[in-house]
Scaffold this active site. Structure first.
Site, PDB file in Angstrom:
ATOM      1  N   THR A   9      41.452  29.458  33.037  1.00 18.46           N
ATOM      2  CA  THR A   9      40.042  29.279  33.399  1.00 18.46           C
ATOM      3  C   THR A   9      39.280  28.905  32.132  1.00 18.46           C
ATOM      4  OG1 THR A   9      40.096  30.848  35.213  1.00 18.46           O
ATOM      5  CG2 THR A   9      37.980  30.622  34.092  1.00 18.46           C
ATOM      6  N   VAL A  38      37.563  33.692  46.764  1.00 18.33           N
ATOM      7  CA  VAL A  38      36.701  33.240  45.665  1.00 18.33           C
ATOM      8  C   VAL A  38      36.656  34.342  44.626  1.00 18.33           C
ATOM      9  CG1 VAL A  38      34.382  32.527  45.002  1.00 18.33           C
ATOM     10  CG2 VAL A  38      35.308  31.796  47.205  1.00 18.33           C
ATOM     11  N   GLY A  47      39.688  36.372  33.916  1.00 18.55           N
ATOM     12  CA  GLY A  47      40.573  37.499  34.196  1.00 18.55           C
ATOM     13  C   GLY A  47      40.683  37.672  35.694  1.00 18.55           C
TER      14      GLY A  47
HETATM   15  N1  ASP Z   1      38.506  34.850  36.844  1.00 24.61           N
HETATM   16  C1  ASP Z   1      39.197  33.813  37.566  1.00 24.61           C
HETATM   17  C2  ASP Z   1      39.237  34.212  39.029  1.00 24.61           C
HETATM   18  O1  ASP Z   1      39.451  35.380  39.322  1.00 24.61           O
HETATM   19  C3  ASP Z   1      40.595  33.576  37.099  1.00 24.61           C
HETATM   20  C4  ASP Z   1      40.830  33.586  35.610  1.00 24.61           C
HETATM   21  O2  ASP Z   1      39.910  33.722  34.839  1.00 24.61           O
HETATM   22  O3  ASP Z   1      42.003  33.443  35.183  1.00 24.61           O
HETATM   23  O4  ASP Z   1      39.110  33.344  39.865  1.00 24.61           O
END
Ligand code: ASP
Length: 338
Positions: free
Chosen positions: A202, A231, A254
């Site tokens: 991300t 989502v 995260g």
């Molecule tokens: N925070 C993002 C989600 O949960 C994924 C990530 O940051 O790796 O969609």
């Protein structure tokens, strides 16, 4: 001084912090070439944002410019190179927020807009709304003149193989190879890519411009193998993305479910605003205490109008970079780096 001369506002020292995702990113499983590629991409993206800020551009413009590069870069889980849903699709989420006005725009589950961050910006600038989802959001993108692509544009072999690996491991059904994807390559999967740790990526940016305004932006494909229109936190204002000139700007990465439950981005800003905490202390308290207590994982980047920059994460790694006017570019990946 001439009587009607306009008093010059002192220019602020611009600054930018960028993340490219947090997760189980470890030296032991990282190929040297892959690491080099990540560091080069982080540098290129950060410098692109810095250039906008240095020329007097807004924090919002710097964020959009930086995230465009990361969305186009297949290394990151945003735009091209996004992870796949369990049904074999790329569903993209993004948000942007202006700390000066508290205006915000967000989109979730878009599949045809090349740059979801620009769609979030269009929602903020050109619609009366804050959040649009799915086909409606893509329709608004087309109407706003943004670049539209076939969903197969987002396909990368690496992410596809990672999805199949995960679904097999979890004994879940395997989706058909998406329409429009290039033909399956001849080589074995293991030769194609490093371990599935690299499903992270991300991207997020926080910036402070010369006018003293801060902003935050985040873009993601969400969690690999997500289902049912899931989502995450990235497009939820206050959870994965938040900015206010009265406190700070934050972008998180995260497992989004924890970030939503803790409204992490807003929480950091509230500690700064109402408890008078230094930005780094506030970020560390939220990540290493509040997130940790819930057994959540991830990290964040943050910035204040007075130029404090921070990052904090409780995972083995987070792709990250920061640069302030007159300072040196600082790039990190692992948790043993400063
Ligand atoms: N925070 C993002 C989600 O949960 C994924 C990530 O940051 O790796 O969609």
């Amino acid at each position: 001084m001439a009587g009607n001369a306009i008093a010059q506002q002192p220019a602020h020292r611009w600054a930018i912090v960028v993340h490219g995702g947090a997760g189980v990113i470890e030296r032991a499983t990282m190929k040297p070439d892959t690491e080099k590629a990540y560091r080069a991409s982080m540098q290129q993206a950060t410098e692109a944002g810095a250039k906008v800020l240095d020329a007097g551009g807004s924090a919002l413009d710097a964020i959009e410019a930086t995230i465009h590069i990361l969305e186009d870069d297949p290394l990151f889980n945003a735009g091209k190179g996004a992870v796949f849903t369990a049904e074999g699709k790329n569903e993209l989420d993004s948000a942007i927020m202006d700390g000066a006005t508290l205006k915000a725009g967000a989109v979730a589950g878009v599949t045809r807009t090349r740059h979801p961050i620009s769609l979030a910006r269009a929602v903020m600038d050109k619609s009366p709304h804050v959040m649009l989802i799915g086909p409606g959001a893509d329709a608004f993108a087309a109407q706003s003149g943004l670049e539209m692509v076939d969903p197969s544009y987002f396909f990368t072999e690496r992410r596809w193989q990672q999805l199949l690996q995960q679904l097999k491991k979890e004994n879940r059904p395997l989706p058909a190879r998406p329409a429009g994807a290039p033909p399956e390559p001849g080589q074995p999967v293991s030769a194609l890519e490093p371990p599935d740790a690299h499903k992270y990526g991300t991207v997020g940016v926080v910036a402070l411009d010369k006018n003293g305004n801060i902003a935050a932006g985040t873009s993601t494909g969400g969690l690999q193998a997500k289902s049912w229109g899931r989502v995450g936190d990235s497009p939820i204002i206050g959870a994965g993305t938040y900015a206010s000139n009265q406190s700070c700007a934050v972008s998180g990465t995260g497992t989004g479910e924890y970030f939503i439950r803790l409204t992490i981005a807003r929480e950091v800003c509230d500690l700064v605003r109402f408890k008078g905490m230094k930005l780094q202390d506030a970020a560390d308290q939220v990540i290493h205490k509040e997130l940790q207590d819930l057994h959540g994982d991830g990290g964040l980047i943050a910035i204040t109008p007075d130029g404090q920059m921070a990052w904090s994460f409780n995972t083995p790694g987070m792709y990250r970079a920061r640069l302030a006017q007159g300072g040196q570019l600082h790039i990190g990946i692992y948790n043993d780096e400063p």
